[in-house]
Write a protein that holds these residues in place. Structure first.
Motif, PDB file in Angstrom:
ATOM      1  N   ALA A 119       3.815   4.183   3.479  1.00  0.00           N
ATOM      2  CA  ALA A 119       3.984   2.866   2.859  1.00  0.00           C
ATOM      3  C   ALA A 119       3.517   1.801   3.835  1.00  0.00           C
ATOM      4  CB  ALA A 119       5.440   2.621   2.470  1.00  0.00           C
ATOM      5  N   GLY A 120       2.671   0.903   3.365  1.00  0.00           N
ATOM      6  CA  GLY A 120       2.219  -0.226   4.174  1.00  0.00           C
ATOM      7  C   GLY A 120       2.897  -1.499   3.706  1.00  0.00           C
TER       8      GLY A 120
ATOM      9  N   VAL B 240       3.187   0.344   9.070  1.00  0.00           N
ATOM     10  CA  VAL B 240       3.195   1.558   8.248  1.00  0.00           C
ATOM     11  C   VAL B 240       4.485   2.331   8.501  1.00  0.00           C
ATOM     12  CG1 VAL B 240       2.031   3.744   7.769  1.00  0.00           C
ATOM     13  CG2 VAL B 240       0.678   1.701   8.270  1.00  0.00           C
ATOM     14  N   PHE B 241       5.083   2.817   7.408  1.00  0.00           N
ATOM     15  CA  PHE B 241       6.250   3.692   7.480  1.00  0.00           C
ATOM     16  C   PHE B 241       5.900   4.990   6.762  1.00  0.00           C
ATOM     17  CE2 PHE B 241       7.827  -0.537   7.955  1.00  0.00           C
ATOM     18  CZ  PHE B 241       8.913  -0.453   8.820  1.00  0.00           C
ATOM     19  N   LEU B 242       6.543   6.082   7.168  1.00  0.00           N
ATOM     20  CA  LEU B 242       6.332   7.345   6.464  1.00  0.00           C
ATOM     21  C   LEU B 242       7.667   8.047   6.245  1.00  0.00           C
ATOM     22  CD1 LEU B 242       6.422  10.146   8.469  1.00  0.00           C
ATOM     23  CD2 LEU B 242       4.429   8.999   9.404  1.00  0.00           C
ATOM     24  N   THR B 243       7.719   8.798   5.146  1.00  0.00           N
ATOM     25  CA  THR B 243       8.877   9.624   4.825  1.00  0.00           C
ATOM     26  C   THR B 243       8.378  11.005   4.440  1.00  0.00           C
ATOM     27  OG1 THR B 243      10.802   9.883   3.355  1.00  0.00           O
ATOM     28  CG2 THR B 243       8.860   8.817   2.423  1.00  0.00           C
ATOM     29  N   ASN B 244       9.149  12.026   4.761  1.00  0.00           N
ATOM     30  CA  ASN B 244       8.820  13.385   4.324  1.00  0.00           C
ATOM     31  C   ASN B 244       9.961  14.010   3.537  1.00  0.00           C
ATOM     32  OD1 ASN B 244      10.674  13.983   6.310  1.00  0.00           O
ATOM     33  ND2 ASN B 244       9.178  14.850   7.735  1.00  0.00           N
TER      34      ASN B 244
ATOM     35  N   ALA C 190       0.853  -1.194   0.000  1.00  0.00           N
ATOM     36  CA  ALA C 190       0.000   0.000   0.000  1.00  0.00           C
ATOM     37  C   ALA C 190       0.883   1.236   0.000  1.00  0.00           C
ATOM     38  CB  ALA C 190      -0.923   0.006   1.214  1.00  0.00           C
ATOM     39  N   LEU C 191       0.451   2.253  -0.739  1.00  0.00           N
ATOM     40  CA  LEU C 191       1.217   3.490  -0.862  1.00  0.00           C
ATOM     41  C   LEU C 191       0.228   4.656  -0.890  1.00  0.00           C
ATOM     42  CD1 LEU C 191       4.286   3.958  -1.170  1.00  0.00           C
ATOM     43  CD2 LEU C 191       3.922   4.172  -3.627  1.00  0.00           C
ATOM     44  N   LEU C 192       0.519   5.697  -0.131  1.00  0.00           N
ATOM     45  CA  LEU C 192      -0.395   6.833  -0.037  1.00  0.00           C
ATOM     46  C   LEU C 192       0.401   8.123   0.098  1.00  0.00           C
ATOM     47  CD1 LEU C 192      -3.321   7.998   0.413  1.00  0.00           C
ATOM     48  CD2 LEU C 192      -2.858   7.723   2.868  1.00  0.00           C
ATOM     49  N   GLN C 193       0.129   9.083  -0.790  1.00  0.00           N
ATOM     50  CA  GLN C 193       0.692  10.409  -0.656  1.00  0.00           C
ATOM     51  C   GLN C 193      -0.281  11.275   0.128  1.00  0.00           C
ATOM     52  OE1 GLN C 193       1.390  12.482  -4.319  1.00  0.00           O
ATOM     53  NE2 GLN C 193       2.755  13.981  -3.389  1.00  0.00           N
TER      54      GLN C 193
END
Length: 665
Positions: free
Chosen positions: A370-371, A381-385, A357-360
């Motif tokens: 990112a899942g 779930v991970f997140l990047t900025n 899974a990917l979500l902006q």
């Protein structure tokens, strides 16, 4: 030159492209780079004998990494073969020529897939050894006394080369029902004719190079799978053996074993044993429940990690035995600088994540979620900025659940569809369940008024339940929300506070999309549509040639898109009629509408190409990502995508332009 005159040349170019072999095309087209999240599955280490800081790492998806700084950072080196699921369980750097490497591999979904690969340029390029093609190689080792001799253990038996891998001979009995399914190999440090083979059903030994074999099971519990065998380099009659029933030690060259005590029965699946090269009384045992260590030759064992660490290989630096590396499932590489007393992640440059899974973030387009699946407490779930340069795990409250879908509502709330229910991301509280199901129904009752019995219809609530199954897709915009789950399709008019349903109760709904009051939902073998916001549903006929659905989307202009094994199709009359989108790929596994591109993005499980279709005139452009990707989105002028085994991949600036465009009339 008009578009019609360009088209024949373009099609010819595509035809030429698809005639290129998958391996050659892949090697030439890695324009997109993997950026994380770091970690995943790591399987095997190898060290260059000329430089102990130069390490190699094998993975579960055909990739080999290297590190030039003793495992602090890693870079992708090469991918073996033309499939994505070769498990690189064995790596060897030639003692005589460190530029020569050998890899023993097996294919994850085939009992007869795999073989031995060789590189003569320090791992940059590899060739498969023809005589070992199709052998599922589970063990590979080099004779300490003669580097020209290598022995491989495979499902079909034991094989040996005496010329550095050029030619191989099976040295176990052909068709043997005993010396087969070989999981581990050890060669005597002084006599290469003495070989130990651990199978899925006890160990065997030959002292004459394979002419004869005898079972060495005295002291072992019957039918023990033998995962690892090591011989003391100074006293080769001392043999350590690990099996599903525990760890065993022999001081009689394997003729009699005694069980080593001190490791709990739950941790007895010990995949690897490793001696400290400077202190041979120190032995590490990598188990399915952490790392154990003995400092007295096996009398006393101490667990050095938590029980959640699944260990596949161990590396001990011969120059500095305080430096210990673990190759693990889910958590990648762990490193210790105090002989195992403490470990930290050493995954910079490694991304073996299965991103599903990917979500902006719609409110902050620099944030990407990112899942992942299969990583339990190391996943979620991970997140990047910052475009993937760094990632933060954001999984509190998911309790190790796999994440199969991500969506964001109009107020900015992020939702995760997991292997067990739906969760909402709450600031400061992590993820909280959003699974409450309350169904209401009408019931006929009779009441007495003025001495007359009257019939009335009343609304009653059912017993409160929950969405408990896998949540595959979400539509959480507008007044009515939908969740496609393994239990059916659920509907919410309260922004997820409560759900009703399943309104479509056939199991295994995979996709749902909406445009105004029109809602479409799909299983692999069926389509349904609602014209009134999910109140009532009708079955739709699938496009004539389509046998299995792999993706569904609805675009802002109301067009319904589906794809699958036979290609991509669209309908501008809510599924009453279908048209074929003539793309040069099949096996569609994902269809998304990306708001940044303003296009429908289509990917395939059997192609590295990404197609972006204008939903108004059906024109399209395409990129060669160099990876099997899905869920492609635009972000900061680049495209980002989820890959099956290699984490999130990002388009580099020099590949920012699409390769071509075609209009469909």
């Amino acid at each position: 030159m008009n578009r019609k005159s360009i088209l024949p040349l373009f099609v010819l170019g595509l035809a030429t492209l698809f005639l290129i072999s998958p391996a050659a095309a892949r090697a030439a087209s890695y324009r997109w780079i993997s950026v994380g999240p770091a970690g995943g599955d790591a399987r095997a280490f190898a060290m260059s004998p000329s430089d102990p800081h130069h390490l190699y790492l094998g993975t579960t998806d055909s990739w080999i990494y290297q590190s030039l700084d003793n495992g602090a950072t890693w870079t992708r080196l090469a991918q073996l073969g033309n499939v994505d699921n070769l498990v690189v369980d064995n790596l060897i750097v030639d003692e005589a020529n460190p530029r020569t490497l050998y890899a023993g591999v097996w294919q994850m979904d085939k009992l007869d897939g795999g073989g031995v690969y060789v590189s003569h340029d320090s791992g940059r390029t590899w060739a498969e050894i023809a005589e070992m093609d199709g052998k599922s190689v589970r063990a590979l080792t080099q004779a300490p006394s003669n580097p020209k001799i290598l022995v491989a253990g495979a499902i079909s038996g034991v094989f040996r080369t005496e010329d550095g891998g050029a030619h191989w001979t099976q040295i176990s009995p052909q068709g043997s029902g005993e010396v087969h399914k070989v999981e581990s190999i050890a060669i005597d440090p002084t006599d290469p004719r003495i070989i130990y083979a651990g199978t899925w059903h006890l160990p065997w030994k030959t002292t004459d190079g394979g002419a004869t074999w005898h079972n060495i099971k005295d002291g072992l519990i019957d039918d023990s799978d033998v995962f690892s065998i090591i011989l003391d380099p100074k006293f080769p009659s001392t043999v350590y053996l690990s099996a599903c029933s525990g760890i065993y030690k022999s001081e009689t060259a394997g003729e009699h074993f005694r069980k080593v005590q001190g490791i709990p029965s739950t941790a007895r699946r010990t995949r690897v044993l490793m001696q400290d090269p400077k202190n041979l009384n120190v032995v590490y045992a990598g188990t399915t429940e952490g790392l154990y260590k003995t400092q007295d030759g096996g009398t006393v064992w101490t667990r050095m990690t938590g029980p959640d660490v699944i260990i596949n290989d161990i590396y001990v630096d011969p120059a500095n035995p305080q430096r210990v590396l673990l190759a693990t499932d889910r958590s990648g590489v762990l490193a210790s600088d105090d002989a195992g007393s403490g470990f930290v992640a050493a995954n910079r440059g490694i991304s073996q994540r299965q991103v599903t899974a990917l979500l902006q973030d719609a409110q902050d387009p620099h944030i990407l979620y990112a899942g992942v699946v299969n990583d339990k407490s190391y996943g979620g779930v991970f997140l990047t900025n910052d475009g993937g340069k760094s990632w933060e795990q954001s999984s509190a409250g998911l309790d190790g659940r796999d994440v199969f879908s991500l969506a964001q509502s109009e107020d900015g709330t992020v939702f995760a569809g997991t292997s067990h229910g739906l969760f909402r991301r709450s600031t400061g509280a992590g993820w909280v369940p959003d699974n409450k199901v309350v169904n209401v129904k009408e019931k006929t009752v009779y009441v007495v008024r003025h001495h007359k019995k009257e019939k009335r219809t009343v609304t009653v609530g059912s017993k409160v339940s929950a969405i408990a199954g896998r949540v595959n897709d979400l539509s959480v915009n507008g007044p009515v929300w939908f969740a496609a789950t393994a239990e059916g399709v659920y509907r919410s008019t309260t922004h997820g506070a409560t759900w009703t349903g399943p309104v479509l109760d056939h199991s295994q709904y995979l996709f749902v999309g909406s445009h105004g009051d029109v809602v479409a939902a799909a299983r692999r073998d069926g389509l349904s549509i609602s014209q009134d916001g999910g109140e009532h549903w009708n079955s739709l006929a699938m496009p004539g040639r389509l046998t299995s659905i792999g993706g569904l989307a609805m675009t802002p202009n109301g067009v319904l898109w589906v794809g699958g094994r036979e290609g991509a199709f669209f309908s501008d009359d809510n599924g009453q009629t279908w048209k074929t989108l003539a793309l040069p790929i099949s096996g569609i596994d994902n269809i998304d509408y990306d708001t940044g591109l303003g296009r429908v993005v289509i990917t395939s499980w059997n192609s590295d190409l990404v197609f972006a279709i204008n939903p108004d005139d059906r024109s399209w452009k395409w990129w060669n990502a160099g990876w099997r990707v899905r869920m492609v989105h635009s972000m900061d002028g680049h495209l980002v995508a989820a890959s099956l085994y290699d984490g999130v991949v990002v388009q580099q600036q020099r590949d920012a332009g699409a390769t071509s465009e075609k209009a469909q009339r």
